[in-house]
Design a protein around this motif. Structure first.
Motif, PDB file in Angstrom:
ATOM      1  N   LEU A 138      36.178 112.287  26.749  1.00  0.00           N
ATOM      2  CA  LEU A 138      35.347 111.255  26.953  1.00  0.00           C
ATOM      3  C   LEU A 138      34.862 110.552  25.540  1.00  0.00           C
ATOM      4  N   GLY A 139      34.593 111.593  24.630  1.00  0.00           N
ATOM      5  CA  GLY A 139      34.230 111.205  23.407  1.00  0.00           C
ATOM      6  C   GLY A 139      35.127 110.223  22.499  1.00  0.00           C
ATOM      7  N   PHE A 140      36.459 110.681  22.571  1.00  0.00           N
ATOM      8  CA  PHE A 140      37.460 109.919  21.766  1.00  0.00           C
ATOM      9  C   PHE A 140      37.973 108.887  22.702  1.00  0.00           C
ATOM     10  N   GLY A 141      37.656 108.884  23.939  1.00  0.00           N
ATOM     11  CA  GLY A 141      38.164 107.742  24.784  1.00  0.00           C
ATOM     12  C   GLY A 141      37.283 106.626  24.385  1.00  0.00           C
ATOM     13  N   ALA A 142      35.963 106.743  24.367  1.00  0.00           N
ATOM     14  CA  ALA A 142      34.919 105.838  24.035  1.00  0.00           C
ATOM     15  C   ALA A 142      35.525 104.997  22.949  1.00  0.00           C
ATOM     16  N   VAL A 143      35.759 105.858  21.834  1.00  0.00           N
ATOM     17  CA  VAL A 143      35.863 105.199  20.506  1.00  0.00           C
ATOM     18  C   VAL A 143      37.324 104.292  20.723  1.00  0.00           C
ATOM     19  N   PHE A 144      38.527 104.890  21.131  1.00  0.00           N
ATOM     20  CA  PHE A 144      39.582 104.078  21.225  1.00  0.00           C
ATOM     21  C   PHE A 144      39.609 102.907  22.149  1.00  0.00           C
ATOM     22  N   THR A 145      38.760 103.178  23.368  1.00  0.00           N
ATOM     23  CA  THR A 145      38.785 102.017  24.257  1.00  0.00           C
ATOM     24  C   THR A 145      37.987 100.741  23.780  1.00  0.00           C
ATOM     25  N   LEU A 146      36.988 101.189  22.803  1.00  0.00           N
ATOM     26  CA  LEU A 146      36.120 100.105  21.919  1.00  0.00           C
ATOM     27  C   LEU A 146      37.142  99.386  21.013  1.00  0.00           C
ATOM     28  N   TYR A 147      37.872 100.320  20.295  1.00  0.00           N
ATOM     29  CA  TYR A 147      38.936  99.867  19.537  1.00  0.00           C
ATOM     30  C   TYR A 147      39.802  98.725  20.268  1.00  0.00           C
ATOM     31  N   GLY A 148      40.365  99.172  21.424  1.00  0.00           N
ATOM     32  CA  GLY A 148      41.144  98.308  22.226  1.00  0.00           C
ATOM     33  C   GLY A 148      40.662  96.881  22.434  1.00  0.00           C
ATOM     34  N   ALA A 149      39.419  96.873  22.987  1.00  0.00           N
ATOM     35  CA  ALA A 149      38.638  95.992  23.277  1.00  0.00           C
ATOM     36  C   ALA A 149      38.522  94.942  22.130  1.00  0.00           C
ATOM     37  N   ALA A 150      38.139  95.441  20.960  1.00  0.00           N
ATOM     38  CA  ALA A 150      37.861  94.663  19.792  1.00  0.00           C
ATOM     39  C   ALA A 150      39.192  94.046  19.454  1.00  0.00           C
ATOM     40  N   PHE A 151      40.203  94.623  19.329  1.00  0.00           N
ATOM     41  CA  PHE A 151      41.267  94.077  18.996  1.00  0.00           C
ATOM     42  C   PHE A 151      41.915  92.935  20.040  1.00  0.00           C
ATOM     43  N   GLY A 152      41.662  93.022  21.280  1.00  0.00           N
ATOM     44  CA  GLY A 152      42.004  92.444  22.371  1.00  0.00           C
ATOM     45  C   GLY A 152      41.385  90.944  22.011  1.00  0.00           C
ATOM     46  N   ALA A 153      40.163  91.244  21.814  1.00  0.00           N
ATOM     47  CA  ALA A 153      39.005  89.950  21.744  1.00  0.00           C
ATOM     48  C   ALA A 153      39.739  89.299  20.467  1.00  0.00           C
ATOM     49  N   ILE A 154      39.963  90.045  19.255  1.00  0.00           N
ATOM     50  CA  ILE A 154      40.676  89.256  18.278  1.00  0.00           C
ATOM     51  C   ILE A 154      42.014  88.508  18.724  1.00  0.00           C
ATOM     52  N   GLY A 155      42.837  88.843  19.435  1.00  0.00           N
ATOM     53  CA  GLY A 155      43.878  88.492  20.135  1.00  0.00           C
ATOM     54  C   GLY A 155      43.674  87.128  20.847  1.00  0.00           C
ATOM     55  N   SER A 156      42.582  87.284  21.625  1.00  0.00           N
ATOM     56  CA  SER A 156      42.207  86.000  22.311  1.00  0.00           C
ATOM     57  C   SER A 156      41.803  85.179  21.293  1.00  0.00           C
ATOM     58  N   TRP A 157      41.215  85.294  20.457  1.00  0.00           N
ATOM     59  CA  TRP A 157      40.970  84.052  19.268  1.00  0.00           C
ATOM     60  C   TRP A 157      42.057  83.634  18.662  1.00  0.00           C
ATOM     61  N   LEU A 158      43.215  84.488  18.710  1.00  0.00           N
ATOM     62  CA  LEU A 158      44.237  83.845  17.573  1.00  0.00           C
ATOM     63  C   LEU A 158      45.542  83.573  18.716  1.00  0.00           C
ATOM     64  N   VAL A 159      45.103  83.531  20.215  1.00  0.00           N
ATOM     65  CA  VAL A 159      46.123  83.202  20.903  1.00  0.00           C
ATOM     66  C   VAL A 159      47.076  81.911  20.681  1.00  0.00           C
ATOM     67  N   ARG A 160      46.337  81.003  19.898  1.00  0.00           N
ATOM     68  CA  ARG A 160      46.927  79.623  19.690  1.00  0.00           C
ATOM     69  C   ARG A 160      48.291  79.910  18.712  1.00  0.00           C
ATOM     70  N   TRP A 161      48.269  80.902  17.931  1.00  0.00           N
ATOM     71  CA  TRP A 161      49.181  81.325  17.038  1.00  0.00           C
ATOM     72  C   TRP A 161      49.872  82.609  17.290  1.00  0.00           C
ATOM     73  N   GLN A 162      50.529  82.553  18.904  1.00  0.00           N
ATOM     74  CA  GLN A 162      50.855  83.842  19.607  1.00  0.00           C
ATOM     75  C   GLN A 162      52.255  84.189  18.670  1.00  0.00           C
ATOM     76  N   ASP A 163      53.090  83.062  18.604  1.00  0.00           N
ATOM     77  CA  ASP A 163      54.515  83.393  18.340  1.00  0.00           C
ATOM     78  C   ASP A 163      54.649  83.915  16.855  1.00  0.00           C
ATOM     79  N   PRO A 164      54.009  83.333  16.058  1.00  0.00           N
ATOM     80  CA  PRO A 164      54.061  83.860  14.442  1.00  0.00           C
ATOM     81  C   PRO A 164      53.380  85.452  14.550  1.00  0.00           C
ATOM     82  N   LEU A 165      52.172  85.479  15.317  1.00  0.00           N
ATOM     83  CA  LEU A 165      51.316  86.609  15.502  1.00  0.00           C
ATOM     84  C   LEU A 165      52.143  87.590  16.064  1.00  0.00           C
ATOM     85  N   MET A 166      53.046  87.544  16.906  1.00  0.00           N
ATOM     86  CA  MET A 166      53.699  88.688  17.726  1.00  0.00           C
ATOM     87  C   MET A 166      54.550  89.129  16.668  1.00  0.00           C
ATOM     88  N   ARG A 167      55.525  88.153  15.782  1.00  0.00           N
ATOM     89  CA  ARG A 167      56.394  88.575  14.954  1.00  0.00           C
ATOM     90  C   ARG A 167      55.874  89.472  13.854  1.00  0.00           C
TER      91      ARG A 167
END
Length: 249
Positions: A71-100
């Motif tokens: 539960l302890g490390f799951g909370a940390v990693f899940t927050l990491y994933g949410a934060a990086f996913g939020a960054i991805g939603s902001w950068l979605v307009r550059w999806q193709d170069p970002l993916m590469r």
């Protein structure tokens, strides 16, 4: 569309259909890494506060401690994933170069797992919580999550790259959560004291280099797919395929 339909359609979307199994395998590869697997008995002893957690009568306490640790490390990693996913939603307009670019990062992480770039593999040492037992188990989990070692770094980095590509905070959190399942379930199986688990882990220890090579190969292949554009192409194909099916009532 209600919440249930939204969740069902999102989980069956191409991005998560492809990414979720990879996230689970990445978590398992992290567990089998040389900086975690040999320390498993020590983790079990710390989170349970027992000097001999293998005794049958201590199993319930060990399982409780492992659950709190996860539960302890799951909370940390899940927050990491949410934060990086939020960054991805902001950068979605550059999806193709970002993916590469992310594909190149994943390839580099695969090479790190193979033993390349030794300067990226300097072990970080964090002081464990002073209190052993159930009270210290979730704290150790948080410390474990915040101070993940370079052995976990390559696989976790790949999952966070997939979180960015998912372009959604909750999808990123889901990917990280599944990664935690892949990492945490083996701890639970060991805590159960199953004989077959001990035999499997003994075989893994004897062939740890092969496990690292297999994990690195998975990351490199994923990175090549992202750089080449095939990953996005497969995602769109799966999304179109999913759109032809009707959800049962």
């Amino acid at each position: 569309m209600d919440i249930g339909e939204f969740f069902a359609s999102s989980v069956t979307s191409g991005a998560l259909v492809l990414a979720l199994p990879l996230a689970a395998v990445a978590g398992l590869v992290s567990f089998l890494s040389p900086c975690i697997l040999p320390l498993v008995p020590g983790y079990l002893g710390f989170v349970s506060g027992l000097t001999d957690p293998g005794q049958p009568g201590n199993r319930r306490r060990v399982l409780t401690g492992v659950a709190l640790f996860i539960l302890g490390f799951g909370a940390v990693f899940t927050l990491y994933g949410a934060a990086f996913g939020a960054i991805g939603s902001w950068l979605v307009r550059w999806q193709d170069p970002l993916m590469r670019v992310l594909g190149v990062v994943v390839i580099l992480m695969g090479l790190v797992l193979l033993g390349g770039f030794s300067w990226l593999q300097q072990t970080r040492k964090f002081r464990a919580p002073g209190r052993k037992g159930l009270a210290g188990a979730p704290v150790l989990g948080v410390v474990f999550g915040l101070g993940w070692t370079p052995c976990m770094g390559p696989t976790l980095s790949a999952v966070l790259s997939l979180s960015v590509a998912a372009a959604s905070a909750w999808r990123g959190a889901l990917l990280a959560f599944v990664y935690c399942l892949g990492l945490g379930i083996p701890f639970v199986l060991v805590a159960f004291g199953l004989n077959w688990v001990s035999r499997v882990l003994a075989v893994v220890r004897a062939h740890i280099r092969a496990v690292n090579i297999a994990g690195a190969a998975m990351l490199i292949i994923l990175g090549v797919l992202m750089v080449s554009g095939l990953w996005v192409k497969w995602i769109y194909q799966l999304q179109n395929l999913a759109g032809t099916f009707l959800m049962p009532v």
